[in-house]
Every structure is written in C-alpha cells, then in structure tokens.
Design a protein around this motif. Structure first.
Motif, PDB file in Angstrom:
ATOM      1  N   TYR A   1      -1.586   7.243 -14.576  1.00 55.32           N
ATOM      2  CA  TYR A   1      -0.904   6.096 -15.180  1.00 55.32           C
ATOM      3  C   TYR A   1       0.490   5.932 -14.581  1.00 55.32           C
ATOM      4  N   TYR A   2       0.891   4.670 -14.458  1.00 57.33           N
ATOM      5  CA  TYR A   2       2.243   4.334 -14.022  1.00 57.33           C
ATOM      6  C   TYR A   2       2.736   3.223 -14.923  1.00 57.33           C
ATOM      7  N   GLY A   3       3.982   3.293 -15.397  1.00 52.32           N
ATOM      8  CA  GLY A   3       4.479   2.225 -16.270  1.00 52.32           C
ATOM      9  C   GLY A   3       5.971   2.000 -16.141  1.00 52.32           C
ATOM     10  N   THR A   4       6.358   0.750 -16.440  1.00 52.57           N
ATOM     11  CA  THR A   4       7.767   0.335 -16.358  1.00 52.57           C
ATOM     12  C   THR A   4       8.343   0.224 -17.757  1.00 52.57           C
ATOM     13  N   SER A   5       9.489   0.833 -17.970  1.00 51.90           N
ATOM     14  CA  SER A   5      10.106   0.825 -19.297  1.00 51.90           C
ATOM     15  C   SER A   5      10.652  -0.565 -19.642  1.00 51.90           C
TER      16      SER A   5
ATOM     17  N   GLN B   1      12.735   9.675  -8.572  1.00 54.74           N
ATOM     18  CA  GLN B   1      11.651   8.790  -8.099  1.00 54.74           C
ATOM     19  C   GLN B   1      10.858   8.274  -9.290  1.00 54.74           C
ATOM     20  N   TYR B   2      10.586   9.171 -10.224  1.00 54.25           N
ATOM     21  CA  TYR B   2       9.803   8.852 -11.423  1.00 54.25           C
ATOM     22  C   TYR B   2      10.287   9.705 -12.589  1.00 54.25           C
ATOM     23  N   ASN B   3       9.947   9.256 -13.776  1.00 56.41           N
ATOM     24  CA  ASN B   3       9.980  10.138 -14.938  1.00 56.41           C
ATOM     25  C   ASN B   3       8.558  10.674 -15.051  1.00 56.41           C
TER      26      ASN B   3
ATOM     27  N   PRO C   1       0.812  -1.208   0.000  1.00 59.09           N
ATOM     28  CA  PRO C   1       0.000   0.000   0.000  1.00 59.09           C
ATOM     29  C   PRO C   1       0.846   1.259   0.000  1.00 59.09           C
ATOM     30  N   SER C   2       0.398   2.200  -0.809  1.00 60.11           N
ATOM     31  CA  SER C   2       1.078   3.479  -0.893  1.00 60.11           C
ATOM     32  C   SER C   2       0.986   4.176   0.469  1.00 60.11           C
ATOM     33  N   GLY C   3       2.106   4.712   0.926  1.00 61.06           N
ATOM     34  CA  GLY C   3       2.116   5.385   2.223  1.00 61.06           C
ATOM     35  C   GLY C   3       2.516   4.459   3.351  1.00 61.06           C
TER      36      GLY C   3
ATOM     37  N   VAL D   1      13.294   3.258 -12.704  1.00 56.55           N
ATOM     38  CA  VAL D   1      12.520   4.492 -12.517  1.00 56.55           C
ATOM     39  C   VAL D   1      11.323   4.450 -13.469  1.00 56.55           C
ATOM     40  N   SER D   2      10.132   4.393 -12.894  1.00 56.15           N
ATOM     41  CA  SER D   2       8.912   4.274 -13.691  1.00 56.15           C
ATOM     42  C   SER D   2       8.520   5.608 -14.317  1.00 56.15           C
ATOM     43  N   TYR D   3       7.618   5.512 -15.258  1.00 56.21           N
ATOM     44  CA  TYR D   3       6.996   6.711 -15.839  1.00 56.21           C
ATOM     45  C   TYR D   3       5.640   6.901 -15.165  1.00 56.21           C
TER      46      TYR D   3
ATOM     47  N   VAL E   1       6.794  -2.526 -20.290  1.00 54.52           N
ATOM     48  CA  VAL E   1       6.688  -3.963 -20.060  1.00 54.52           C
ATOM     49  C   VAL E   1       5.375  -4.228 -19.331  1.00 54.52           C
ATOM     50  N   GLU E   2       4.928  -3.242 -18.565  1.00 57.13           N
ATOM     51  CA  GLU E   2       3.618  -3.272 -17.921  1.00 57.13           C
ATOM     52  C   GLU E   2       3.253  -1.844 -17.581  1.00 57.13           C
ATOM     53  N   TYR E   3       1.963  -1.583 -17.506  1.00 59.93           N
ATOM     54  CA  TYR E   3       1.518  -0.277 -17.006  1.00 59.93           C
ATOM     55  C   TYR E   3       0.162  -0.468 -16.352  1.00 59.93           C
TER      56      TYR E   3
ATOM     57  N   THR F   1       2.041   9.743 -14.839  1.00 59.39           N
ATOM     58  CA  THR F   1       1.367  11.002 -15.197  1.00 59.39           C
ATOM     59  C   THR F   1       0.975  11.770 -13.931  1.00 59.39           C
ATOM     60  N   ARG F   2       1.286  11.212 -12.746  1.00 66.48           N
ATOM     61  CA  ARG F   2       0.917  11.957 -11.534  1.00 66.48           C
ATOM     62  C   ARG F   2       1.855  13.151 -11.343  1.00 66.48           C
ATOM     63  N   GLU F   3       1.353  14.152 -10.621  1.00 62.82           N
ATOM     64  CA  GLU F   3       2.141  15.350 -10.326  1.00 62.82           C
ATOM     65  C   GLU F   3       3.254  14.981  -9.347  1.00 62.82           C
ATOM     66  N   PRO F   4       4.448  15.574  -9.505  1.00 60.79           N
ATOM     67  CA  PRO F   4       5.509  15.300  -8.524  1.00 60.79           C
ATOM     68  C   PRO F   4       5.126  15.816  -7.140  1.00 60.79           C
ATOM     69  N   ARG F   5       5.490  15.070  -6.071  1.00 67.99           N
ATOM     70  CA  ARG F   5       5.310  15.588  -4.716  1.00 67.99           C
ATOM     71  C   ARG F   5       6.464  16.549  -4.442  1.00 67.99           C
ATOM     72  N   GLN F   6       6.343  17.237  -3.292  1.00 65.38           N
ATOM     73  CA  GLN F   6       7.297  18.314  -2.990  1.00 65.38           C
ATOM     74  C   GLN F   6       8.777  17.914  -3.092  1.00 65.38           C
TER      75      GLN F   6
ATOM     76  N   LEU G   1      11.687  -3.468  -8.856  1.00 64.96           N
ATOM     77  CA  LEU G   1      10.533  -2.692  -9.324  1.00 64.96           C
ATOM     78  C   LEU G   1       9.600  -2.416  -8.156  1.00 64.96           C
ATOM     79  N   ASP G   2       9.217  -1.172  -7.985  1.00 68.16           N
ATOM     80  CA  ASP G   2       8.218  -0.811  -6.969  1.00 68.16           C
ATOM     81  C   ASP G   2       6.926  -0.553  -7.743  1.00 68.16           C
ATOM     82  N   ILE G   3       6.068  -1.571  -7.838  1.00 64.20           N
ATOM     83  CA  ILE G   3       4.866  -1.437  -8.657  1.00 64.20           C
ATOM     84  C   ILE G   3       3.642  -1.997  -7.929  1.00 64.20           C
ATOM     85  N   GLU G   4       2.453  -1.584  -8.386  1.00 65.50           N
ATOM     86  CA  GLU G   4       1.245  -2.037  -7.711  1.00 65.50           C
ATOM     87  C   GLU G   4       0.824  -3.428  -8.240  1.00 65.50           C
ATOM     88  N   VAL G   5      -0.302  -3.930  -7.716  1.00 64.81           N
ATOM     89  CA  VAL G   5      -0.635  -5.345  -7.926  1.00 64.81           C
ATOM     90  C   VAL G   5      -0.897  -5.761  -9.386  1.00 64.81           C
TER      91      VAL G   5
HETATM   92  P1  5GP Z   1       2.827   6.741  -5.635  1.00 62.46           P
HETATM   93  O1  5GP Z   1       1.914   7.681  -6.359  1.00 62.46           O
HETATM   94  O2  5GP Z   1       2.475   6.636  -4.163  1.00 62.46           O
HETATM   95  O3  5GP Z   1       4.278   7.050  -5.868  1.00 62.46           O
HETATM   96  O4  5GP Z   1       2.598   5.295  -6.260  1.00 62.46           O
HETATM   97  C1  5GP Z   1       1.339   4.755  -6.342  1.00 62.46           C
HETATM   98  C2  5GP Z   1       1.433   3.281  -6.686  1.00 62.46           C
HETATM   99  O5  5GP Z   1       1.932   3.111  -8.006  1.00 62.46           O
HETATM  100  C3  5GP Z   1       2.379   2.504  -5.770  1.00 62.46           C
HETATM  101  O6  5GP Z   1       1.690   1.344  -5.325  1.00 62.46           O
HETATM  102  C4  5GP Z   1       3.533   2.124  -6.662  1.00 62.46           C
HETATM  103  O7  5GP Z   1       4.087   0.873  -6.300  1.00 62.46           O
HETATM  104  C5  5GP Z   1       2.847   2.043  -8.006  1.00 62.46           C
HETATM  105  N1  5GP Z   1       3.771   2.182  -9.147  1.00 62.46           N
HETATM  106  C6  5GP Z   1       4.859   2.978  -9.277  1.00 62.46           C
HETATM  107  N2  5GP Z   1       5.434   2.808 -10.460  1.00 62.46           N
HETATM  108  C7  5GP Z   1       4.716   1.862 -11.113  1.00 62.46           C
HETATM  109  C8  5GP Z   1       4.835   1.235 -12.394  1.00 62.46           C
HETATM  110  O8  5GP Z   1       5.720   1.496 -13.193  1.00 62.46           O
HETATM  111  N3  5GP Z   1       3.884   0.316 -12.714  1.00 62.46           N
HETATM  112  C9  5GP Z   1       2.877  -0.026 -11.867  1.00 62.46           C
HETATM  113  N4  5GP Z   1       2.031  -0.963 -12.283  1.00 62.46           N
HETATM  114  N5  5GP Z   1       2.737   0.542 -10.656  1.00 62.46           N
HETATM  115  C10 5GP Z   1       3.647   1.473 -10.283  1.00 62.46           C
END
Ligand code: 5GP
Length: 205
Positions: A83-87, A55-57, A16-18, A39-41, A74-76, A43-48, A103-107
């Motif tokens: 959106y979140y995605g892995t290159s 942390q992200y692209n 879980p996030s947080g 480092v994932s891609y 490879v997945e998004y 579309t969310r806004e960067p935090r402070q 990889l730090d990614i969701e389920v």
């Molecule tokens: P946060 O906005 O808190 O940084 O991340 C929200 C969720 O997106 C977290 O559960 C994180 O693991 C997931 N996440 C980050 N990068 C990716 C990615 O490239 N692919 C997927 N599927 N989830 C990601």
C-alpha cells in the motif's frame, strides 16, 4: 494562507518505478526553493538507502489499514502488493499555507487527485524507451528478477493511462527533464486562477 492569500500549487509526478523519477524530483527540489514534497505512507520494506520519514513513512499493514478507516489519506493505492498513500492533512495544510506541493504517486492515485484537485498539474515522466527502463531497473541491483518483471508489466499498464495526464516529460538527461518540470511549474504560477488575487484591487469581477 500565505503571501497574497495565494494557495499553493499541487503538482503530481507519475512514471514507471526505476525510471529515474526520484533523481529528477531531487533536482527539481534543489532548484525550486519552498517546494514541499509530500512524504507518503507505505507498507513496503525500506530499501538500503532509505530512511523513515524522508523517502516514505514506513508503516505496518495494520497501521495503514487503520489509517484508511480513519480517512487519513487523500488517496491511496495498492502497488505490487504494497500500500502507498498520501496524507490528507499534510497536503491540505501545505496548500492552505500557500506552499507548493509535489506528489510522486502512481496512476490510480493521480486519477484520484485529478478529481479532487482539478487545478493540479499532472505530469507523466518516462525514460526514453522500455529498453532503457529495463536497463535502469537492473542497474539498481535492489530487486529480484520477479520484482523487476512485475515492475515492467506494471509500467506497460501505466503507459495506457498517459492520456489522462496534462504533460509528458521524457527523462533522457536529468537536467533537461528537471528543466521541463520547472517550466511547467512556472506556467502554473502564471495561470489566471492563481494570479487574480494579485490584481483584485484593479478589477471588479
Ligand atoms: P517505490 O516502491 O518504487 O518507491 O514506489 C512505487 C510506486 O508507488 C511509484 O510509482 C510511486 O510513484 C508510487 N507511490 C509512492 N507514494 C505513493 C502514494 O502516496 N500514493 C500512490 N498512489 N502512489 C504512490
């Protein structure tokens, strides 16, 4: 490929996030040299405290959609409206070079990786309780009540997917959680499939 023609190992951490995932991941990276963080891609806004490329692209929705079309991921997944995605290139290149990749990614992303890379280790990292998760999310002071409620609801859904993972790590103390993840990675290093190359001259399989 790297030393001994060894392909790197792929480790997925979800949770879980947080819940303190980034802190644990930072500790793991400090202790395991050569571990690459993909480092994932997003579309969310960067935090402070976040920086583009670290942390992200951070990209626009338009760019992300284009990248989906070009099959660059490879997945998004879509998470809380972003959106979140892995290159694909980055992960495959690093593994091919013999580097270990985290990889730090969701389920949903983890499920996709499990199919594409059956040898990957899937770890679910969770705080000791929901109450603690809520406390940590509020302590971050970076999100609105609506976002916090959304993240808690999402966490409940994510918990249903835990049986898909290979390992469950409870993040009570950061050092202990990081230690367990490092132990899992050590065990992955010792898998027969990862080591057969080292003794290939001694055996004829
Ligand atoms: P946060 O906005 O808190 O940084 O991340 C929200 C969720 O997106 C977290 O559960 C994180 O693991 C997931 N996440 C980050 N990068 C990716 C990615 O490239 N692919 C997927 N599927 N989830 C990601």
């Amino acid at each position: 490929m790297g030393k001994n023609n060894k392909r790197g190992q792929l480790v997925v951490i979800s949770g879980p996030s947080g819940g303190g995932k980034s802190t644990v991941i930072t500790e793991v990276r400090n202790q395991r040299s050569g571990l690459c963080f993909s480092v994932s891609y997003t579309t969310r806004e960067p935090r402070q405290n976040e920086e583009n490329g670290v942390q992200y692209n951070f990209v626009s929705r338009e760019t992300f959609l284009q990248m989906i079309e070009q099959e660059r991921f490879v997945e998004y997944a879509c998470y809380q409206g972003n959106y979140y995605g892995t290159s694909k290139d980055a992960v495959d290149r690093l593994l091919e070079e013999g580097k270990d990749v985290l990889l730090d990614i969701e389920v949903q992303g983890a499920a996709a990786i499990r199919k594409l890379y059956p040898e990957a280790a899937l770890i679910f990292l969770t705080p000791p309780s929901f109450h603690e998760l809520e406390r940590r999310l509020r302590g971050r002071h970076s999100e609105s009540e609506e976002v916090i409620q959304g993240r808690l609801a999402r966490a409940r859904e994510e918990y249903l997917q835990i049986p898909m993972y290979h390992y469950l790590v409870i993040n009570d103390k950061v050092a202990d959680a990081a230690g367990e993840i490092l132990a899992i990675m050590k065990a992955q290093d010792c898998r027969v499939s990862a080591r057969l190359d080292m003794i290939k001259e001694d055996i004829s399989l």
